[in-house]
Motif scaffolding. Structure first.
Motif, PDB file in Angstrom:
ATOM      1  N   MET A   1      51.697 -12.308  41.291  1.00  0.00           N
ATOM      2  CA  MET A   1      51.967 -13.226  40.192  1.00  0.00           C
ATOM      3  C   MET A   1      50.835 -14.260  40.043  1.00  0.00           C
ATOM      4  SD  MET A   1      55.701 -14.741  39.407  1.00  0.00           S
ATOM      5  CE  MET A   1      55.426 -16.290  40.212  1.00  0.00           C
ATOM      6  N   HIS A   2      50.405 -14.804  41.199  1.00  0.00           N
ATOM      7  CA  HIS A   2      49.323 -15.780  41.119  1.00  0.00           C
ATOM      8  C   HIS A   2      47.985 -15.111  41.336  1.00  0.00           C
ATOM      9  CE1 HIS A   2      51.475 -19.439  40.524  1.00  0.00           C
ATOM     10  NE2 HIS A   2      52.380 -19.019  41.379  1.00  0.00           N
ATOM     11  N   VAL A   3      47.402 -14.685  40.245  1.00  0.00           N
ATOM     12  CA  VAL A   3      46.090 -14.057  40.330  1.00  0.00           C
ATOM     13  C   VAL A   3      45.038 -15.141  40.166  1.00  0.00           C
ATOM     14  CG1 VAL A   3      44.620 -12.270  39.365  1.00  0.00           C
ATOM     15  CG2 VAL A   3      47.099 -12.095  39.153  1.00  0.00           C
ATOM     16  N   ALA A   4      44.007 -15.047  40.966  1.00  0.00           N
ATOM     17  CA  ALA A   4      42.909 -16.002  40.793  1.00  0.00           C
ATOM     18  C   ALA A   4      42.258 -15.758  39.435  1.00  0.00           C
ATOM     19  CB  ALA A   4      41.892 -15.828  41.911  1.00  0.00           C
ATOM     20  N   TRP A   5      41.979 -16.816  38.729  1.00  0.00           N
ATOM     21  CA  TRP A   5      41.355 -16.658  37.408  1.00  0.00           C
ATOM     22  C   TRP A   5      39.947 -16.088  37.508  1.00  0.00           C
ATOM     23  CZ3 TRP A   5      42.976 -21.520  34.063  1.00  0.00           C
ATOM     24  CH2 TRP A   5      44.359 -21.404  33.796  1.00  0.00           C
ATOM     25  N   THR A   6      39.310 -16.256  38.658  1.00  0.00           N
ATOM     26  CA  THR A   6      37.982 -15.651  38.809  1.00  0.00           C
ATOM     27  C   THR A   6      38.101 -14.126  38.796  1.00  0.00           C
ATOM     28  OG1 THR A   6      38.242 -15.904  41.183  1.00  0.00           O
ATOM     29  CG2 THR A   6      36.827 -17.497  40.062  1.00  0.00           C
ATOM     30  N   VAL A   7      39.261 -13.632  39.193  1.00  0.00           N
ATOM     31  CA  VAL A   7      39.483 -12.187  39.151  1.00  0.00           C
ATOM     32  C   VAL A   7      40.000 -11.788  37.775  1.00  0.00           C
ATOM     33  CG1 VAL A   7      40.836 -10.283  40.124  1.00  0.00           C
ATOM     34  CG2 VAL A   7      39.938 -12.092  41.618  1.00  0.00           C
ATOM     35  N   LYS A   8      41.000 -12.536  37.312  1.00  0.00           N
ATOM     36  CA  LYS A   8      41.622 -12.228  36.018  1.00  0.00           C
ATOM     37  C   LYS A   8      40.607 -12.262  34.874  1.00  0.00           C
ATOM     38  CE  LYS A   8      45.721 -13.736  33.397  1.00  0.00           C
ATOM     39  NZ  LYS A   8      46.755 -14.795  33.347  1.00  0.00           N
ATOM     40  N   TYR A   9      39.694 -13.210  34.929  1.00  0.00           N
ATOM     41  CA  TYR A   9      38.723 -13.359  33.842  1.00  0.00           C
ATOM     42  C   TYR A   9      37.308 -13.006  34.268  1.00  0.00           C
ATOM     43  CZ  TYR A   9      42.672 -15.449  31.584  1.00  0.00           C
ATOM     44  OH  TYR A   9      43.915 -15.642  31.049  1.00  0.00           O
ATOM     45  N   LYS A  10      37.241 -12.137  35.237  1.00  0.00           N
ATOM     46  CA  LYS A  10      35.928 -11.650  35.650  1.00  0.00           C
ATOM     47  C   LYS A  10      35.413 -10.721  34.564  1.00  0.00           C
ATOM     48  CE  LYS A  10      34.166  -8.650  39.256  1.00  0.00           C
ATOM     49  NZ  LYS A  10      34.436  -8.154  40.606  1.00  0.00           N
ATOM     50  N   PRO A  11      34.236 -10.987  34.043  1.00  0.00           N
ATOM     51  CA  PRO A  11      33.708 -10.131  32.981  1.00  0.00           C
ATOM     52  C   PRO A  11      33.612  -8.669  33.436  1.00  0.00           C
ATOM     53  CG  PRO A  11      32.384 -12.111  33.196  1.00  0.00           C
ATOM     54  CD  PRO A  11      33.344 -12.106  34.340  1.00  0.00           C
ATOM     55  N   ARG A  12      34.118  -7.772  32.601  1.00  0.00           N
ATOM     56  CA  ARG A  12      34.037  -6.347  32.936  1.00  0.00           C
ATOM     57  C   ARG A  12      32.798  -5.720  32.330  1.00  0.00           C
ATOM     58  NH1 ARG A  12      37.631  -6.874  36.840  1.00  0.00           N
ATOM     59  NH2 ARG A  12      39.203  -8.258  36.023  1.00  0.00           N
ATOM     60  N   SER A  13      32.286  -6.362  31.305  1.00  0.00           N
ATOM     61  CA  SER A  13      31.073  -5.806  30.711  1.00  0.00           C
ATOM     62  C   SER A  13      30.061  -6.915  30.464  1.00  0.00           C
ATOM     63  CB  SER A  13      31.413  -5.069  29.413  1.00  0.00           C
ATOM     64  OG  SER A  13      31.470  -5.980  28.354  1.00  0.00           O
ATOM     65  N   LEU A  14      28.824  -6.486  30.234  1.00  0.00           N
ATOM     66  CA  LEU A  14      27.708  -7.426  30.128  1.00  0.00           C
ATOM     67  C   LEU A  14      27.923  -8.523  29.103  1.00  0.00           C
ATOM     68  CD1 LEU A  14      24.403  -5.386  30.314  1.00  0.00           C
ATOM     69  CD2 LEU A  14      25.542  -6.757  32.060  1.00  0.00           C
ATOM     70  N   ALA A  15      28.553  -8.155  27.995  1.00  0.00           N
ATOM     71  CA  ALA A  15      28.681  -9.092  26.887  1.00  0.00           C
ATOM     72  C   ALA A  15      29.431 -10.368  27.272  1.00  0.00           C
ATOM     73  CB  ALA A  15      29.397  -8.404  25.717  1.00  0.00           C
ATOM     74  N   GLU A  16      30.267 -10.270  28.283  1.00  0.00           N
ATOM     75  CA  GLU A  16      31.065 -11.443  28.652  1.00  0.00           C
ATOM     76  C   GLU A  16      30.392 -12.339  29.690  1.00  0.00           C
ATOM     77  OE1 GLU A  16      35.126 -10.310  29.736  1.00  0.00           O
ATOM     78  OE2 GLU A  16      34.769  -8.465  28.616  1.00  0.00           O
ATOM     79  N   ILE A  17      29.284 -11.902  30.209  1.00  0.00           N
ATOM     80  CA  ILE A  17      28.620 -12.712  31.229  1.00  0.00           C
ATOM     81  C   ILE A  17      27.821 -13.826  30.566  1.00  0.00           C
ATOM     82  CG2 ILE A  17      26.939 -12.691  33.118  1.00  0.00           C
ATOM     83  CD1 ILE A  17      27.659  -9.786  33.598  1.00  0.00           C
ATOM     84  N   VAL A  18      27.990 -15.028  31.071  1.00  0.00           N
ATOM     85  CA  VAL A  18      27.234 -16.139  30.481  1.00  0.00           C
ATOM     86  C   VAL A  18      26.002 -16.444  31.321  1.00  0.00           C
ATOM     87  CG1 VAL A  18      29.235 -17.178  29.345  1.00  0.00           C
ATOM     88  CG2 VAL A  18      28.650 -17.878  31.675  1.00  0.00           C
ATOM     89  N   GLY A  19      24.950 -16.853  30.636  1.00  0.00           N
ATOM     90  CA  GLY A  19      23.711 -17.256  31.300  1.00  0.00           C
ATOM     91  C   GLY A  19      22.867 -16.087  31.772  1.00  0.00           C
ATOM     92  N   ASN A  20      21.656 -16.386  32.229  1.00  0.00           N
ATOM     93  CA  ASN A  20      20.762 -15.397  32.833  1.00  0.00           C
ATOM     94  C   ASN A  20      20.503 -14.145  31.992  1.00  0.00           C
ATOM     95  OD1 ASN A  20      20.029 -16.579  35.449  1.00  0.00           O
ATOM     96  ND2 ASN A  20      22.227 -16.497  35.814  1.00  0.00           N
TER      97      ASN A  20
END
Ligand SMILES: Nc1ncnc2c1ncn2[C@@H]1O[C@H](COP(=O)(O)OP(=O)(O)OP(=O)(O)O)[C@@H](O)[C@H]1O
Ligand SMILES: [Mg+2]
Length: 421
Positions: A1-20
């Motif tokens: 139930m308590h998923v870490a948001w770093t996992v839940k909202y971890k970008p799955r594809s390049l387009a979602e990665i910010v920076g660099n």
């Protein structure tokens, strides 16, 4: 139930990665170049600070390009033998069913640097004739043990930098939108700035502060500035005494990691000075009395589930007592009496006892009762009314030194003594 948001909202594809973006493009170009044959640089070395998306980028890239990632825990390639077993053979085949494989050696910082362990020479040897791309990742590329990777002909060296605040902000905005939380731009900006480009820790902060909320305001987050400082207790106190919402008051405790017994003493000591409408002060003290009841019960029964109620009363209960109370001026927080007396020196204890004896003589009570039940009130009088204090000084026949001690300050003591002469 308590998923870490770093996992839940971890970008799955390049387009979602910010920076660099530059670094990511370079890496992508290199991976694609393998389709035309083995390039000069058979390995890439990604390096940069924690939580900026190094691991994530390679995972997303491999995913987007339909490749296969061969990955092991860092501890699996600490030594020559282990690394040979894992990467050596894998690097000789390009993958099943035509899917190109990428070997990832993440968190290289943990690899032994000493020559006798041989992990790094083994890696360089494997890279030399690898038939598939090898990606190495570490935080500190400039560490001595990595010198053999500095050869730009053989290694594609890519530095990852901290994303800009604006980039980090856009990631945070996306998360709150998907959680259905209305967040003040100021609040998000605060979190982003505070974490200085560390996306992982910014997302962690955001989750701790916003999860389960409909709204996230600047007030909900601003106190976080003090989380890492010594005066954390003052910040929590401020939230408890002046928090605008129940949640703000409660949250302060959750985030701050303070000892609850200790916090209770602080709240109890300071509440009287921060309410100036008597009815509201009474409500606040009533809430503290209830908290104390639960505290006693928890101590007796070890029923930790009751902790919730104790916290609610001592935080939200106190905060909600305030309606019109608005003490004028700046009121310093006071160290809890109880803790002060525990740490008091022997001389101080002797002084206190002497005062207790004088009170005893006049009031016909025990010294202990005098010290515990009467002295605190005498002290309040000494702090608030020099006239009354002067009267009491005469009546109890307090010495100069004793007046000093009770008044808790030379200037105040002088004023009282002057009036009592
Ligand atoms: N650039 C980014 N864009 C979006 N999310 C990110 C980004 N960087 C990090 N994150 C978030 O932080 C988490 C950790 O990122 P990642 O594991 O890639 O960091 P790292 O750079 O490999 O850090 P470390 O050096 O500690 O291994 C990710 O799962 C993701 O939720
Ligand atoms: Mg990583």
């Amino acid at each position: 139930m308590h998923v870490a948001w770093t996992v839940k909202y971890k970008p799955r594809s390049l387009a979602e990665i910010v920076g660099n973006q530059e670094a990511i493009k370079t890496l992508e170009r290199w991976l694609k170049s393998w389709e035309d044959g083995i390039p000069q640089q058979r390995a890439a070395f990604l390096h940069g600070p924690a939580g900026v998306g190094k691991t994530l980028t390679i995972e997303a890239l491999v995913n987007d390009l339909g490749m296969e990632l061969v990955e092991k825990n860092a501890s699996d390639y600490r030594t020559e033998e282990k690394i040979q077993r894992f990467a050596g053979s894998a690097s000789q085949y390009s993958g099943f069913f035509g899917r190109r494989r990428v070997i990832l050696l993440d968190e290289m910082d943990g690899v032994h640097g000493t020559a006798d362990r041989g992990a790094i020479p083994t890696i360089t040897r494997i890279v030399k004739d690898s038939r598939c791309p090898i990606v190495l990742i570490a935080n500190d590329f400039w560490n001595k043990k990595f010198v053999s990777f500095r050869d730009k002909k053989k290694y594609l060296i890519i530095e990852f930098k901290k994303p800009r605040t604006s980039e980090l902000l856009s990631h945070l905005r996306r998360i709150v939108a998907r959680e259905g939380i209305v967040a003040d731009e100021e609040a998000l900006k605060f979190i982003a700035t505070r974490n200085q480009g560390d996306v992982r820790s910014a997302v962690n902060d955001l989750q701790a502060l916003a999860q389960g909320k409909m709204k996230l305001t600047y007030d909900d987050v601003s106190w976080l500035a003090y989380r890492d400082r010594k005066d954390v207790i003052f910040t929590v106190l401020r939230q408890v005494l002046y928090g605008k919402t129940c949640n703000a008051a409660k949250q302060a405790v959750n985030m701050a990691d303070v000892d609850l017994d200790m916090l209770f003493e602080w709240v109890y000591e300071n509440t009287p000075y921060h309410f100036n409408v008597p009815g509201e002060l009474a409500d606040a003290m009533e809430a503290l009395a209830k908290a104390d009841l639960y505290r006693g019960r928890i101590r007796r029964t070890r029923n930790w589930k009751l902790m919730r109620y104790m916290i609610d009363f001592m935080t939200a209960g106190v905060a909600m007592a305030r309606d019109k109370s608005k003490p004028s001026g700046w009121i310093p927080f006071r160290f809890p009496q109880k803790i002060r007396s525990l740490s008091a020196s022997r001389a101080e204890r002797a002084k206190k006892k002497g005062i207790g004896q004088k009170i005893k003589r006049r009031m016909h009570i025990s010294v202990v009762t005098a010290q515990n039940d009467v002295l605190p009130y005498v002290r309040i009088i000494f702090e608030s009314s020099p006239q009354m204090a002067a009267g009491l000084t005469k009546w109890f026949r307090f010495s100069e030194e004793e007046v000093d001690y009770i008044a808790g300050g030379k200037r105040r003591a002088k004023a009282i003594l002057k009036l009592s002469n």
